[in-house]
Motif scaffolding. Structure first.
Motif, mmCIF file in Angstrom:
data_model
loop_
_atom_site.group_PDB
_atom_site.id
_atom_site.type_symbol
_atom_site.label_atom_id
_atom_site.label_comp_id
_atom_site.label_asym_id
_atom_site.label_seq_id
_atom_site.Cartn_x
_atom_site.Cartn_y
_atom_site.Cartn_z
ATOM 1 N N LEU A 42 9.344 3.094 5.088
ATOM 2 C CA LEU A 42 9.867 3.478 3.789
ATOM 3 C C LEU A 42 9.460 4.920 3.476
ATOM 4 N N VAL A 43 10.261 5.563 2.665
ATOM 5 C CA VAL A 43 10.011 6.951 2.285
ATOM 6 C C VAL A 43 9.270 6.958 0.958
ATOM 7 N N LYS A 44 8.192 7.720 0.915
ATOM 8 C CA LYS A 44 7.399 7.785 -0.314
ATOM 9 C C LYS A 44 8.227 8.429 -1.428
ATOM 10 N N GLY A 45 8.076 7.877 -2.613
ATOM 11 C CA GLY A 45 8.767 8.425 -3.774
ATOM 12 C C GLY A 45 10.125 7.820 -4.038
ATOM 13 N N ARG A 46 10.682 7.090 -3.081
ATOM 14 C CA ARG A 46 11.982 6.456 -3.274
ATOM 15 C C ARG A 46 11.805 4.985 -3.631
ATOM 16 N N LYS A 47 12.766 4.502 -4.455
ATOM 17 C CA LYS A 47 12.724 3.094 -4.846
ATOM 18 C C LYS A 47 13.785 2.326 -4.060
ATOM 19 N N TYR A 48 13.436 1.114 -3.714
ATOM 20 C CA TYR A 48 14.296 0.288 -2.892
ATOM 21 C C TYR A 48 14.496 -1.072 -3.563
ATOM 22 N N THR A 89 0.863 -1.174 0.000
ATOM 23 C CA THR A 89 0.000 0.000 0.000
ATOM 24 C C THR A 89 0.901 1.225 0.000
ATOM 25 N N ASP A 90 0.327 2.369 0.321
ATOM 26 C CA ASP A 90 1.100 3.594 0.413
ATOM 27 C C ASP A 90 1.808 3.724 1.752
ATOM 28 N N THR A 91 1.633 2.725 2.657
ATOM 29 C CA THR A 91 2.297 2.797 3.967
ATOM 30 C C THR A 91 3.199 1.599 4.234
ATOM 31 N N TYR A 92 3.073 0.496 3.533
ATOM 32 C CA TYR A 92 3.917 -0.665 3.792
ATOM 33 C C TYR A 92 4.032 -1.508 2.539
ATOM 34 N N LEU A 93 5.087 -2.351 2.535
ATOM 35 C CA LEU A 93 5.268 -3.387 1.519
ATOM 36 C C LEU A 93 5.501 -4.703 2.242
ATOM 37 N N VAL A 94 4.972 -5.788 1.696
ATOM 38 C CA VAL A 94 5.191 -7.119 2.252
ATOM 39 C C VAL A 94 6.094 -7.877 1.294
ATOM 40 N N LEU A 95 7.257 -8.277 1.793
ATOM 41 C CA LEU A 95 8.203 -9.035 0.980
ATOM 42 C C LEU A 95 7.911 -10.521 1.096
ATOM 43 N N SER A 96 8.131 -11.221 -0.018
ATOM 44 C CA SER A 96 7.962 -12.674 -0.055
ATOM 45 C C SER A 96 9.134 -13.265 -0.804
ATOM 46 N N TRP A 97 9.561 -14.456 -0.392
ATOM 47 C CA TRP A 97 10.650 -15.125 -1.071
ATOM 48 C C TRP A 97 10.474 -16.639 -0.908
ATOM 49 N N SER A 98 11.236 -17.371 -1.664
ATOM 50 C CA SER A 98 11.199 -18.832 -1.573
ATOM 51 C C SER A 98 12.357 -19.285 -0.703
ATOM 52 N N SER A 125 -20.666 2.611 -2.710
ATOM 53 C CA SER A 125 -19.878 1.464 -3.153
ATOM 54 C C SER A 125 -18.896 1.087 -2.048
ATOM 55 N N VAL A 126 -18.618 -0.204 -1.913
ATOM 56 C CA VAL A 126 -17.759 -0.718 -0.848
ATOM 57 C C VAL A 126 -16.548 -1.393 -1.476
ATOM 58 N N SER A 127 -15.364 -1.065 -0.973
ATOM 59 C CA SER A 127 -14.134 -1.716 -1.428
ATOM 60 C C SER A 127 -13.168 -1.798 -0.254
ATOM 61 N N ARG A 128 -12.010 -2.436 -0.485
ATOM 62 C CA ARG A 128 -10.993 -2.519 0.566
ATOM 63 C C ARG A 128 -10.415 -1.143 0.888
ATOM 64 N N ALA A 129 -10.525 -0.204 -0.049
ATOM 65 C CA ALA A 129 -10.017 1.142 0.191
ATOM 66 C C ALA A 129 -10.999 1.986 0.982
ATOM 67 N N GLY A 130 -12.158 1.437 1.318
ATOM 68 C CA GLY A 130 -13.173 2.172 2.074
ATOM 69 C C GLY A 130 -14.446 2.325 1.272
ATOM 70 N N LYS A 170 0.767 3.844 -4.777
ATOM 71 C CA LYS A 170 -0.096 5.011 -4.662
ATOM 72 C C LYS A 170 -1.231 4.721 -3.681
ATOM 73 N N PRO A 171 -1.670 5.733 -2.957
ATOM 74 C CA PRO A 171 -2.788 5.507 -2.018
ATOM 75 C C PRO A 171 -4.012 4.961 -2.740
ATOM 76 N N GLN A 172 -4.617 3.966 -2.110
ATOM 77 C CA GLN A 172 -5.825 3.384 -2.686
ATOM 78 C C GLN A 172 -6.979 4.368 -2.551
ATOM 79 N N VAL A 173 -7.666 4.567 -3.631
ATOM 80 C CA VAL A 173 -8.750 5.555 -3.677
ATOM 81 C C VAL A 173 -10.079 4.828 -3.545
ATOM 82 N N PRO A 174 -10.972 5.321 -2.681
ATOM 83 C CA PRO A 174 -12.301 4.693 -2.601
ATOM 84 C C PRO A 174 -12.990 4.717 -3.957
#
Length: 1416
Positions: free
Chosen positions: A543-549, A491-500, A654-659, A575-579
């Motif tokens: 993480l800082v918005k706008g930077r790539k990691y 999302t716009d506040t976190y990333l979840v990493l996954s690996w094998s 309308s209802v979504s995960r973004a609100g 990007k922030p999820q928009v309702p």
């Protein structure tokens, strides 16, 4: 020689080349320290250097330096060659070991891959089996058969289910054992088709056959009946017993329900009769998904009742509930929607609870949560959510996120491996945290790949061997790096990493280190810090918005840390999820009297939409309420629970995960009422008249007109036995009868009827019984028809019918009415003993709540004819909302009848009739229907209009009423009509006289509200007056207010005032006689107020002098001034003397004089004067006579109220009962009671002080036990204080009294000094000091004189004498050494006492001490 040289050079070159090739092939380089200096050095010796002799005689000749070098080189080369050969052998051995290990690893991997493939095939097979698992069900049930004796019959049904169920056949409830009936019964089961063949049927084979399919998932049953007829015409007993058993149908099923979350929901279905055996399996569904019994779902089926109970209810349980019942022809269903309302908010204005919390991606220390937002935001929009977790073994919920989560999904990290957890979510708005959601089911944190690392191998005799990868990978020590690092959630506040995880993983447990770096740099830093990462998932928040990691991962076990994985692709916060956008084009459609069908269009971008929330409000009120609390996925919804006749608007989100989206635009308003449909089918077709070629057929109106009046009827006919119906009339007939011509005498005909309204033609009625076309000649009349029941009340009703068309031999003289209870009874009871002549009759004396049927019989001179067909069954109960017709006059003065009902509107009008069947003469009266009422207005009411008027609601004849318009009504309403047509302006308030503080006089009156065209004429003493400079006349038409304001009022204004008002046709006049006492009193008050008003231009008293007594019994005299300046002074005086003690606060204007204790001196007149250059004002307070008595009374009251509880104090004389007060005054009268009677004065003595009141009880005895009361009378009220002196309290007090008495007696007997010595005495040196002291005691005490605490003997310089109660010590010729402390000590058996004196001796010529008593 040359040849030898070349040979040596070639050999040296070949050796060098061989060594180079060998070095290139080696994996390791084996070089000694000696070789390092000669590595790659190959000397070449030319022939010129060596002589022939040296070459021929090398050994005997002296050594040349070059030769020595070559020898050394050869030795080095030998050693190097030896080491090279050894290194090559080691390398070969290493290669062989590696090749062997690769072969072994390849074999193990092949075995592991084969096992994994087998496991996946087995898992997929199990998955497919699990998907196909289904409880047994007969998709094609058994069918009953009727056969002749000796015939063959085959019962067939189709069953489905997985695993395949076990089939058992039953006959009449007994298992059918085919080995005992092989010659006649053959059951088979092939591809799910079950058959039972009976080769030769006999009457003994007749009966009820049943097939039961059972499996681990349940069982299913199907039934069929076999009837065997004999050739003699006899029917088997099974036919007589089975064909008469009816199957159950729905009799009363549940309707839409509303339940609050947390409550219990119970749905019931009542059936028409007990369920047959094959109907026992009643199935329940929610939103098309079958419900199964669980700890929250209970299902119960009785003989004629099915019940579903859910406890507790949550918003996830909202939906369409369906109950399914098996029938012989298939299934029957009933559905209704269950609404789950939000429970009360935990904080005022808080949001509702989220719902549908789901747990996914379960790992050892990580899960991923998703949920749906609530429908109700509360007092402000939802700002985010808190996620909470709880271990199953604990009671406390722990918050997972410190900052609110704005979207409806969240990764939870840091869980304990192998623990059971539950999760829930709370919404947050500005008001606070809302109610938590329903907790998830407990989940176990575990490695999802754990199952893939095990393989179970079956061996002989049912034994198994479990092989794990941990055993196969036991030789793996340091771990390999993980692979495939990527972002799985973000999302716009976190990333979840996954690996094998690394493959092979090894036996030891793995953890991970997560590292990150800005994209394009190689500055890696630990992202997981000191956190233990046990799963191949890791959420990153900082993480800082706008930077790539870029991210990479290292595997860790007890042997070490692996190399890093390949970096992930550059990623950044999303990007922030928009309702989502709201739905649009909301369109409500009429459905029923309490529901509306709502349709809408989806937004263009509908990819992430979970559903929709719907809201409604009455038009214009903006009081929005939630319809559904669970997102509805379709675009059409039926809204229940609305009020009939009310107008509503709707909106949606309308209802979504973004609100939730913003609200959609409001729908068009709609009034709740049943949709207009075609009418139902008519009924009760009856033959009214018959000739040789004509028949007159009548029928009953349809039960429901479809919401619009029935415009006409169509009749079809056919001859008996014919299949084709033929139309009788092409044009609809409005009456409920029709003549059918061109019939053939002697033939039988059947008829059916259609009703039509503005929507169309409804369904046909049931075909009538065959009617014989034959001319009627019987003497009795025909049957009445069109029997209708109207005006049903709790104990009465009105029956209306049409006269028979066939009168028989004579005219009809009347009608007999009969009634029967219940809709199945044939016992008819006559209501009237004598025939009645009219075609309507009010039936009274019925039983409330009972069901009846009614029929009518016509009577002529020949007797009674055939009765009419019975009416529809009806229940004698007043319909909800039933009202009576009201008669009155409308706004235009016309007499009218009004009937109010919620169902009435322009589309569903009220139908008026006179005498139940006569239509209304439009020249005499007009009818119209508006919202919730039907009106009949008479054009010019007269005696011609008198009579009985009836009205009923279209499509609801039970909502009906009647009114008998009588001559008395006509006379009364005509007078009221004249008043309405010639109205008077209504008076609310007559003439009033008011005087303002400024001295202005206001005369006013108020009428009802007037229009803008209203006019006013004001008459004074027969002359019209108008406004002048000192007299203002106004008319407020909206308020109906007439005002005359005088400023000032003068003697010339005395007289009689008349206000004449006209407003259209309405008029009136009102008179005020403003003379004599009324005028003079008003004039005097106006002058006084004017003077007082002028006074207030300078400093003046806002509150005059007044006194009060505080709770502390303090007298406070106070006043308050206003309109003051810095120069304003306030002085107090009493009897002309200024009081300097008065306190004045210029800021507040308050001034006070406080008297802590009131005495006679406070009587007198007090005056306060406030003044400055603008003027002065005075205030007086006279505290004397009655006012002073009032002060004393109030002061006494406060003193009495300040009195504490009665207490006891013991003395040597007895008891003292006392009460403490703030202070005591004589005005407060006190009296003492003992046992509620005046106390005996012989042994008591009352007393008082300024702060205490008491009574002494002397020489108390046991008789003095009891209740003591102090009464304090303040002049108006009596205040009491009590003390119960008895029991232990009295015993303790008596004991203390005796102790004090004895102590006093002992004190009198104790040895003591009566007259003591001075503290300090002074005497000149050389003189004689004489100290005398008087003592007393019984017995007489022993006396001792002491010097510096040592006893003095009577000898030498000291002379001690003792007389009666007197002792003297004489010190002769005192010296400086005689200075010191001297004491007298007296003692007897009751005590002792010591008195000290200090003797100071001074020399001649010195001054004695100033504080000493001079002696000698």
């Amino acid at each position: 020689m040359e040849t030898t040289k070349v040979t040596l050079e070639e050999e040296s070159s070949q050796m060098s080349h061989s060594m180079k090739v060998s070095a290139q092939k080696k994996k390791r380089t084996f070089i000694s320290s000696e070789e390092e200096s000669f590595h790659n050095t190959f000397p070449i010796i030319s022939a010129e250097v060596m002589s022939v002799k040296e070459l021929l005689d090398i050994e005997s000749s002296s050594r040349h330096r070059t030769w020595e070098i070559m020898r050394d080189m050869a030795q080095v080369e030998y050693r190097r060659t030896k080491r090279t050969l050894f290194g090559n052998e080691c390398e070969k051995m290493e290669r062989d070991v590696s090749r062997t290990r690769r072969i072994l690893r390849s074999r193990v991997d092949k075995i592991a891959l084969r096992n994994r493939g087998e496991e996946k095939v087995a898992a997929h097979k199990s998955y497919l089996e699990a998907l196909s698992r289904k409880a047994p069900d007969f998709i094609i049930p058994l069918r009953s058969h009727t056969v002749w004796e000796g015939m063959r019959v085959v019962f067939t049904c189709t069953v489905q289910g997985y695993p395949p169920p076990r089939i058992t056949w039953y006959k009449d409830g007994v298992p059918l054992r085919c080995p005992h009936h092989e010659w006649n019964y053959t059951p088979k089961l092939k591809h799910g088709i079950c058959t039972l063949e009976i080769r030769r049927c006999s009457p003994a084979d007749a009966g009820k056959y049943k097939v039961v399919a059972k499996s681990a998932l349940g069982q299913a049953t199907t039934f069929a009946t076999l009837l065997v007829n004999s050739y003699q015409g006899a029917t088997s007993a099974s036919e007589r017993s089975q064909t008469s058993i009816p199957e159950a149908q729905f009799a009363c099923a549940f309707s839409p329900n509303w339940v609050t979350e947390g409550e219990t929901l119970t749905l019931q279905c009542i059936f028409t009769c007990p369920l047959l055996p094959f109907q026992q399996d009643v199935t329940w569904y929610r939103d098309g998904v079958q419900l199964e019994p669980s700890k929250t779902v209970a299902m119960k089926t009785d003989s004629d009742l099915a019940t579903l109970t859910l406890e507790p209810m949550h918003k996830e349980h909202e939906g369409l509930y369906t109950v399914q019942l098996r029938t012989r022809s298939g299934t029957q269903e009933h559905s209704a929607f269950v609404y789950v309302k939000d429970a009360a908010a935990t904080v005022p204005g808080g949001p509702a609870s989220p719902l549908a919390v789901q747990v996914s991606d379960i790992n050892k220390d990580y899960v991923f949560l998703t949920w749906q937002p609530p429908s109700a935001d509360g007092s402000s929009p939802v700002e985010g959510y808190y996620v909470e977790k709880k271990e199953l073994s604990e009671e406390q919920w722990t918050r997972c996120n410190a900052q609110i989560q704005k979207v409806c999904h969240f990764p939870v990290f840091g869980l304990k491996p192998g623990a059971y957890y539950q999760f829930r979510v709370c919404a947050v708005n500005k008001a606070g945290v809302g109610r938590p959601s329903k907790p998830t089911e407990p989940i176990l944190t575990m490695d999802p790949q754990e199952a893939d690392r095990k393989m179970v191998v079956s061996v002989d005799r049912g034994r198994t061997i479990t092989v794990t990868k941990d055993e196969l990978e036991g030789d793996v020590t340091a771990p390999f790096p993980p692979t495939d690092v990527h972002v799985c959630e973000g999302t716009d506040t976190y990333l979840v990493l996954s690996w094998s995880p690394p493959e092979p993983r090894g036996r030891e447990p793995l953890t991970y280190h997560v590292e990150r770096s800005l994209a394009g740099t190689n500055n890696w830093e630990r992202a997981s810090l000191d956190m233990v990462v046990s799963s191949p998932r890791f959420p990153v928040f900082d993480l800082v918005k706008g930077r790539k990691y870029c991210f990479r991962v290292r595997a860790v076990n007890k042997y070490g840390v692996s190399d890093p994985s390949a970096p992930s692709a550059p990623v950044s916060l999303r990007k922030p999820q928009v309702p989502p956008s709201p739905p649009h084009s909301l369109m409500p459609l009429r459905d029923t009297d309490t529901s509306v069908q709502l349709k809408w269009q989806e937004p263009e971008d509908k990819e992430d939409i979970l559903g929709y929330y719907l809201y409604y409000s009455e038009t214009g009120k903006q009081n929005w309420k939630t319809i559904n609390n669970k997102p509805y996925t379709k675009t059409s919804f039926t809204v229940h629970g609305l009020k009939t006749g009310k107008e509503y608007v709707f909106r949606a989100k309308s209802v979504s995960r973004a609100g939730n989206s913003i609200y959609s635009e409001e729908s068009p308003p709609i009034t709740v009422k049943a949709a207009i449909r075609v009418p139902s089918a008519p009924s009760a077709i009856v033959l009214l008249l018959c000739t040789d070629s004509e028949m007159v057929v009548g029928w009953r109106a349809p039960a429901h007109s479809g919401g619009a009046p029935v415009r006409g009827y169509y009749l079809d006919k056919k001859e008996e036995g014919a299949e084709m119906w033929r139309e009788v009339n092409e044009k609809a007939v409005p009456e409920r009868k029709l003549k059918v011509s061109n019939l053939t005498s002697g033939n039988f005909y059947q008829f059916r009827v259609f009703a039509a309204n503005m929507v169309g033609v409804g369904k046909p009625s049931e075909p009538s019984e065959p009617f014989l076309c034959e001319k009627w000649t019987m003497p009795e009349p025909g049957c009445p028809y069109d029997v209708q029941i109207k005006e049903i009340r709790d104990t009465s009703l009105v029956a209306v019918w049409a006269a028979p068309l066939y009168e028989g031999q004579g005219p009809i003289i009347g009608y007999i009415l009969e009634v029967c209870q219940g809709d199945q009874s044939d016992e008819w009871t006559a209501i009237n003993d004598q025939p009645i002549s009219s075609t309507h009759y009010k039936v009274s004396g019925l039983e409330t709540g009972q069901t009846y049927c009614l029929r009518v019989t016509a009577v002529n001179e020949a007797g009674a004819g055939c009765p009419s067909l019975p009416s529809e069954p009806f229940t004698v109960t007043t319909p909800p909302g039933s009202k009576d017709i009201e008669i009155g006059v409308d706004d235009d003065g016309f007499i009218c009848l009004t009937y109010a009902a919620e169902e009435i509107n322009e589309e569903t009008p009220g139908l008026w009739n006179k005498e139940y069947c006569e239509p209304i003469d439009e020249s005499r009266a007009q009818t119209h229907s508006e919202k919730n009422r039907a009106v009949l207005t008479f054009t010019d009411a007269s005696e011609e209009d008198l009579g009985l008027y009836t009205v009923e609601v279209t499509d609801n004849p039970s909502m009906s009423s009647s009114y008998d318009f009588t001559a008395d009504d006509l006379e009364r309403l005509k007078e009221l009509s004249w008043q309405v047509r010639n109205p008077l302006i209504g008076l609310k308030t007559g003439w009033q006289v008011e005087v303002s503080e400024e001295g202005r006089v206001r005369l006013w009156l108020q009428t009802e509200s007037l229009s803008d065209a209203a006019e006013l004429r004001l008459i004074l003493n027969d002359q019209e007056i108008h406004s002048t400079p000192h007299r203002t006349i106004t008319l407020d038409k909206a308020k109906g207010l007439v005002e005359i304001v005088f400023d000032p009022l003068s003697p010339e204004d005395q007289g009689s005032y008349t206000a004449q008002l006209r407003d259209g046709k309405a008029k009136n006049q009102f008179t005020l006689v403003f003379v004599d006492d009324l005028f003079h009193q008003t004039l005097a008050l106006a002058d006084a107020n004017r003077h007082n008003h002028k006074r207030k231009f300078g400093p003046h008293f806002e509150e005059y002098l007044s006194w009060s007594v505080t709770d502390e019994c303090v007298l406070v005299i106070k006043c308050k001034v206003t309109n003051t300046t810095k120069e304003t002074t306030l002085k107090w005086f009493k009897e002309g003397k200024e009081l300097k003690e008065a306190v004045y606060d210029p800021a507040s204007g308050l001034s006070s004089f406080t008297v802590p204790q009131v005495t006679q001196e406070e009587m007198g007149t007090y005056k306060a004067v406030v003044s400055d250059k603008r003027g002065e004002d005075q205030s007086f307070l006279k505290l004397s006579d009655e006012e002073y008595d009032k002060l004393l009374q109030q002061l006494s009251k406060q003193c009495a109220l300040s009195a504490g509880p009665l207490s006891i104090e013991c003395t040597e004389e007895g008891f003292r009962l006392f009460c403490s007060l703030k202070y005591y005054i004589n005005y407060l009268k006190t009296s003492w009671l003992f046992k509620d009677k005046p106390i005996d004065q012989t042994r008591t003595r009352p007393g008082y002080s300024t702060q205490k009141v008491w009574i002494d009880v002397f020489n108390p005895t046991e008789k003095d036990q009891g209740k003591y009361t102090l009464e304090m009378f303040d002049g108006k009220e009596t205040h009491k204080r009590h003390l119960n002196l008895s029991g232990q309290a009295f015993a303790d007090a008596l004991k203390e009294y005796q102790r004090l008495k004895q102590a006093a007696l002992d004190a009198k007997r104790r040895a003591h000094v009566i007259k003591g010595l001075p503290d300090v005495v002074a005497i000149m040196e050389g003189k004689t000091l004489c100290l005398t002291c008087f003592v007393d005691g019984d017995p007489y005490p022993d006396i001792f004189w002491l010097r510096n605490d040592k006893r003095i003997a009577s000898q030498g310089q000291f002379d001690i004498t003792k007389e009666h109660k007197c002792t003297t010590i004489t010190i002769n010729n005192v010296t400086m050494q005689d200075s010191g402390k001297y004491s007298i000590f007296v003692e007897n058996k009751y005590g002792s006492e010591t008195v000290d004196v200090t003797v100071s001796v001074y020399k001649h010529g010195d001054k004695p001490p100033a504080h000493a008593v001079l002696m000698g």
